[in-house]
Motif scaffolding. Structure first.
Motif, PDB file in Angstrom:
ATOM      1  N   PHE A 172      28.228  10.308  29.251  1.00 19.52           N
ATOM      2  CA  PHE A 172      29.511  10.427  29.928  1.00 19.52           C
ATOM      3  C   PHE A 172      29.654  11.747  30.673  1.00 19.52           C
ATOM      4  O   PHE A 172      30.438  11.845  31.602  1.00 19.52           O
ATOM      5  CB  PHE A 172      30.645  10.259  28.912  1.00 19.52           C
ATOM      6  CG  PHE A 172      30.616   8.930  28.230  1.00 19.52           C
ATOM      7  CD1 PHE A 172      30.943   7.763  28.922  1.00 19.52           C
ATOM      8  CD2 PHE A 172      30.229   8.819  26.905  1.00 19.52           C
ATOM      9  CE1 PHE A 172      30.898   6.523  28.307  1.00 19.52           C
ATOM     10  CE2 PHE A 172      30.185   7.586  26.281  1.00 19.52           C
ATOM     11  CZ  PHE A 172      30.520   6.435  26.980  1.00 19.52           C
ATOM     12  N   GLU A 173      28.874  12.750  30.279  1.00 20.58           N
ATOM     13  CA  GLU A 173      28.969  14.056  30.932  1.00 20.58           C
ATOM     14  C   GLU A 173      28.275  14.085  32.288  1.00 20.58           C
ATOM     15  O   GLU A 173      28.449  15.025  33.052  1.00 20.58           O
ATOM     16  CB  GLU A 173      28.391  15.146  30.020  1.00 20.58           C
ATOM     17  CG  GLU A 173      26.877  15.129  29.868  1.00 20.58           C
ATOM     18  CD  GLU A 173      26.323  14.098  28.868  1.00 20.58           C
ATOM     19  OE1 GLU A 173      25.117  14.154  28.611  1.00 20.58           O
ATOM     20  OE2 GLU A 173      27.072  13.248  28.364  1.00 20.58           O
ATOM     21  N   TRP A 174      27.482  13.080  32.611  1.00 20.88           N
ATOM     22  CA  TRP A 174      26.767  13.047  33.883  1.00 20.88           C
ATOM     23  C   TRP A 174      27.725  12.795  35.032  1.00 20.88           C
ATOM     24  O   TRP A 174      28.646  11.987  34.937  1.00 20.88           O
ATOM     25  CB  TRP A 174      25.713  11.964  33.879  1.00 20.88           C
ATOM     26  CG  TRP A 174      24.519  12.260  33.018  1.00 20.88           C
ATOM     27  CD1 TRP A 174      24.290  13.379  32.269  1.00 20.88           C
ATOM     28  CD2 TRP A 174      23.400  11.410  32.806  1.00 20.88           C
ATOM     29  NE1 TRP A 174      23.094  13.272  31.614  1.00 20.88           N
ATOM     30  CE2 TRP A 174      22.529  12.079  31.924  1.00 20.88           C
ATOM     31  CE3 TRP A 174      23.057  10.160  33.280  1.00 20.88           C
ATOM     32  CZ2 TRP A 174      21.329  11.525  31.519  1.00 20.88           C
ATOM     33  CZ3 TRP A 174      21.855   9.611  32.863  1.00 20.88           C
ATOM     34  CH2 TRP A 174      20.995  10.295  31.992  1.00 20.88           C
ATOM     35  N   ASP A 175      27.469  13.464  36.146  1.00 22.10           N
ATOM     36  CA  ASP A 175      28.257  13.207  37.348  1.00 22.10           C
ATOM     37  C   ASP A 175      27.569  12.103  38.163  1.00 22.10           C
ATOM     38  O   ASP A 175      26.504  11.596  37.779  1.00 22.10           O
ATOM     39  CB  ASP A 175      28.467  14.480  38.162  1.00 22.10           C
ATOM     40  CG  ASP A 175      27.160  15.134  38.612  1.00 22.10           C
ATOM     41  OD1 ASP A 175      26.104  14.467  38.636  1.00 22.10           O
ATOM     42  OD2 ASP A 175      27.202  16.322  38.960  1.00 22.10           O
ATOM     43  N   ALA A 176      28.158  11.711  39.275  1.00 22.69           N
ATOM     44  CA  ALA A 176      27.645  10.592  40.075  1.00 22.69           C
ATOM     45  C   ALA A 176      26.202  10.801  40.539  1.00 22.69           C
ATOM     46  O   ALA A 176      25.381   9.884  40.419  1.00 22.69           O
ATOM     47  CB  ALA A 176      28.568  10.322  41.259  1.00 22.69           C
ATOM     48  N   PRO A 177      25.828  11.983  41.055  1.00 26.56           N
ATOM     49  CA  PRO A 177      24.428  12.165  41.465  1.00 26.56           C
ATOM     50  C   PRO A 177      23.440  12.034  40.296  1.00 26.56           C
ATOM     51  O   PRO A 177      22.357  11.481  40.456  1.00 26.56           O
ATOM     52  CB  PRO A 177      24.396  13.572  42.056  1.00 26.56           C
ATOM     53  CG  PRO A 177      25.794  13.822  42.518  1.00 26.56           C
ATOM     54  CD  PRO A 177      26.653  13.113  41.500  1.00 26.56           C
ATOM     55  N   GLU A 178      23.828  12.522  39.116  1.00 26.99           N
ATOM     56  CA  GLU A 178      22.946  12.399  37.952  1.00 26.99           C
ATOM     57  C   GLU A 178      22.785  10.937  37.543  1.00 26.99           C
ATOM     58  O   GLU A 178      21.687  10.497  37.210  1.00 26.99           O
ATOM     59  CB  GLU A 178      23.491  13.226  36.785  1.00 26.99           C
ATOM     60  CG  GLU A 178      23.347  14.716  36.999  1.00 26.99           C
ATOM     61  CD  GLU A 178      24.075  15.545  35.960  1.00 26.99           C
ATOM     62  OE1 GLU A 178      23.497  16.550  35.526  1.00 26.99           O
ATOM     63  OE2 GLU A 178      25.217  15.186  35.585  1.00 26.99           O
ATOM     64  N   ARG A 179      23.852  10.181  37.594  1.00 25.82           N
ATOM     65  CA  ARG A 179      23.769   8.746  37.266  1.00 25.82           C
ATOM     66  C   ARG A 179      22.928   8.002  38.305  1.00 25.82           C
ATOM     67  O   ARG A 179      22.156   7.112  37.973  1.00 25.82           O
ATOM     68  CB  ARG A 179      25.159   8.141  37.158  1.00 25.82           C
ATOM     69  CG  ARG A 179      25.908   8.610  35.927  1.00 25.82           C
ATOM     70  CD  ARG A 179      27.277   7.929  35.818  1.00 25.82           C
ATOM     71  NE  ARG A 179      27.986   8.433  34.674  1.00 25.82           N
ATOM     72  CZ  ARG A 179      27.788   8.020  33.425  1.00 25.82           C
ATOM     73  NH1 ARG A 179      26.908   7.087  33.179  1.00 25.82           N
ATOM     74  NH2 ARG A 179      28.469   8.538  32.423  1.00 25.82           N
TER      75      ARG A 179
END
Length: 116
Positions: free
Chosen positions: A8-15
């Motif tokens: 859940f801590e990932w932002d959109a680019p990381e996902r």
């Protein structure tokens, strides 16, 4: 994320990166595993033969992670180029970047990414 738990801590680019990475084929070299996750194949038997076969079958680059595997492939003459990505973190102990003697390296280029 599918197969790796929710982050859940990932932002959109990381996902987005994780989704792209999960869709890429992977080959796992291990002395202890008997099975690997989705979109991955376990390399068993003769490492040199397996990697030489991958180099013939696979178009494009093959990335290697882990100093012991990189060292084994270097000793077998299977490393064509080193691209080192460093993200230094000071924790105390760890594995050296090169597992054996450092191969003869020549700096060709360097890029610095902005830190967060």
């Amino acid at each position: 994320m599918d197969g790796d738990g929710d982050h859940f801590e990932w932002d959109a680019p990381e996902r987005e990166y994780a989704a792209a990475w999960q869709n890429k084929p992977k080959w796992v070299v291990s002395r202890t595993l008997v099975s690997v996750g989705p979109n991955a194949s376990l390399i068993e038997g003769d490492l040199s033969e397996a990697i030489r076969g991958l180099k013939v079958q696979h178009e494009g680059e093959i990335e290697v992670a882990g100093p012991e595997l990189a060292h084994s492939l270097t000793e077998l003459g299977l490393v064509d180029e080193y691209r080192l990505y460093l993200h230094p973190v000071v924790l105390g102990h760890g594995k050296p970047f090169f597992a054996g003697p450092r191969p003869p390296l020549r700096l060709v280029a360097s890029d610095r990414n902005a830190s967060r």
